[in-house]
Enzyme design. Structure first.
Site, PDB file in Angstrom:
ATOM      1  N   GLN A 104     -35.220  -5.224  23.428  1.00 42.19           N
ATOM      2  CA  GLN A 104     -36.410  -6.292  23.393  1.00 42.19           C
ATOM      3  C   GLN A 104     -37.759  -4.948  23.506  1.00 42.19           C
ATOM      4  O   GLN A 104     -38.398  -4.410  23.877  1.00 42.19           O
ATOM      5  CB  GLN A 104     -36.576  -6.890  24.806  1.00 42.19           C
ATOM      6  N   LYS A 199     -26.651  -9.813   6.354  1.00 40.62           N
ATOM      7  CA  LYS A 199     -26.736 -10.694   7.568  1.00 40.62           C
ATOM      8  C   LYS A 199     -27.483 -10.658   7.987  1.00 40.62           C
ATOM      9  O   LYS A 199     -28.668 -10.041   8.057  1.00 40.62           O
ATOM     10  CB  LYS A 199     -25.962  -9.386   8.507  1.00 40.62           C
ATOM     11  N   ARG A 201     -29.112 -13.144  11.308  1.00 42.53           N
ATOM     12  CA  ARG A 201     -29.209 -13.767  12.998  1.00 42.53           C
ATOM     13  C   ARG A 201     -29.283 -15.031  13.380  1.00 42.53           C
ATOM     14  O   ARG A 201     -30.086 -14.986  13.615  1.00 42.53           O
ATOM     15  CB  ARG A 201     -28.942 -12.597  13.503  1.00 42.53           C
TER      16      ARG A 201
END
Length: 318
Positions: A104, A199, A201
């Site tokens: 984060q 990739k 997400r």
């Protein structure tokens, strides 16, 4: 080994509950015992810490990963820092093999917190004078601190392990674009080419493999990441590599978070061996035959001694 630095400060090591086994290995490497402190809880769940020896004028190093249970381990750390400061320790140095909340590190969406910065603020406010950590998920977290931070890397440890296996036709694979620099460092050490998995997400802990960049056909693929959490990315990556013609797939990371379905996914995946460091404790139910754990005790122990003796730690990156 001497436990005093150029200023005559005595070195003391303390640990809490997150990774006592690693702390004991570090203490053995340095050649001093762990300091005595007890962690107990009041009936309402509040944490109480009692330091059972004098720390006045000492350079104290606290070994504590903020892994699961993250909030409990973090609170233990903050309380011990406060206790040491009030007990007149000369310096309070935090040895955090795994820095929780590191993912984060920015505002990806509106109204999101930057929790890794909050943790940095909490550590400094409690009284930390220095941070020693290993493979931060986001290197820019170093800039969240206004105290010195020493950032060790796990690449040499992992690379040396695979070099000793004498694997043939190796390609080092980054599971995403963000890990390319890490993969390139391993590839340079193994004198191998790199591959990249494209990739995306769609939501946290969910990954979709889009494409593979690089020649992986008939090669031994080594996927490297800093953290493996639910292992969804690793499972998908291994499947995709085998589907595209890779001969076999190994995987490695520094921090084996391995939460939720991770162990089942690793066990059922096409990964031949997963190599991890011991920055996070693996309970017995997670110690499966596919997982090999390497110790970072000598790396961290050497870093502590070099910091304490005012020596450079850059040699440890080689």
């Amino acid at each position: 080994m001497s436990s005093g630095n150029n200023n005559g400060e005595q070195l003391q090591l303390f640990t809490l509950n997150s990774n006592r086994e690693l702390a004991e290995e570090i203490a053995n490497h340095i050649g001093i015992p762990l300091g005595k402190c007890t962690v107990t809880k009041f009936s309402d769940g509040e944490t109480q810490i009692n330091i059972e020896e004098s720390v006045r004028g000492c350079a104290v190093y606290i070994i504590q990963s903020t892994s699961e249970p993250v909030n409990e381990n973090l609170m233990e750390l903050l309380i011990l820092i406060d206790a040491l400061r009030r007990a007149s320790a000369s310096t309070i140095n935090i040895v955090m093999p795994y820095y929780g909340y590191a993912r984060q590190d920015r505002k990806a969406r509106s109204r999101e917190p930057i929790t890794s910065k909050l943790v940095a603020n909490l550590l400094e406010t409690a009284g930390a004078d220095r941070i020693l950590t290993l493979d931060l998920h986001a290197p820019q977290i170093q800039g969240f601190f206004d105290v010195p931070i020493d950032h060790l890397v796990g690449v040499p440890l992992l690379s040396d392990y695979f070099a000793e296996k004498n694997l043939e036709d190796v390609v080092v694979v980054s599971p995403d674009h963000g890990g390319v620099i890490r993969a390139r460092k391993v590839a340079d050490r193994l004198k191998a080419p790199i591959g990249i998995i494209d990739k995306r997400r769609p939501k946290p802990n969910v990954a979709e493999v889009m494409n593979i960049i690089g020649d992986i056909k008939d090669k031994t693929a080594i996927i490297i990441d800093d953290i493996i959490d639910t292992a969804g990315t690793m499972q998908l990556a291994a499947d995709a590599l085998i589907e595209k013609g890779a001969k076999e797939v190994y995987a490695c990371c520094t921090h084996p978070v391995l939460s939720g379905p991770a162990i089942e996914r690793i066990q059922n995946s096409k990964i031949k061996e997963l190599v991890v460091a011991n920055t996070i404790v693996l309970p017995e139910e997670k110690k499966i035959d596919k997982i090999t754990q390497l110790s970072v005790a000598s790396l961290i122990g050497e870093a502590i001694m070099r910091i304490h003796e005012d020596k450079s730690i850059s040699v440890l990156f080689d």
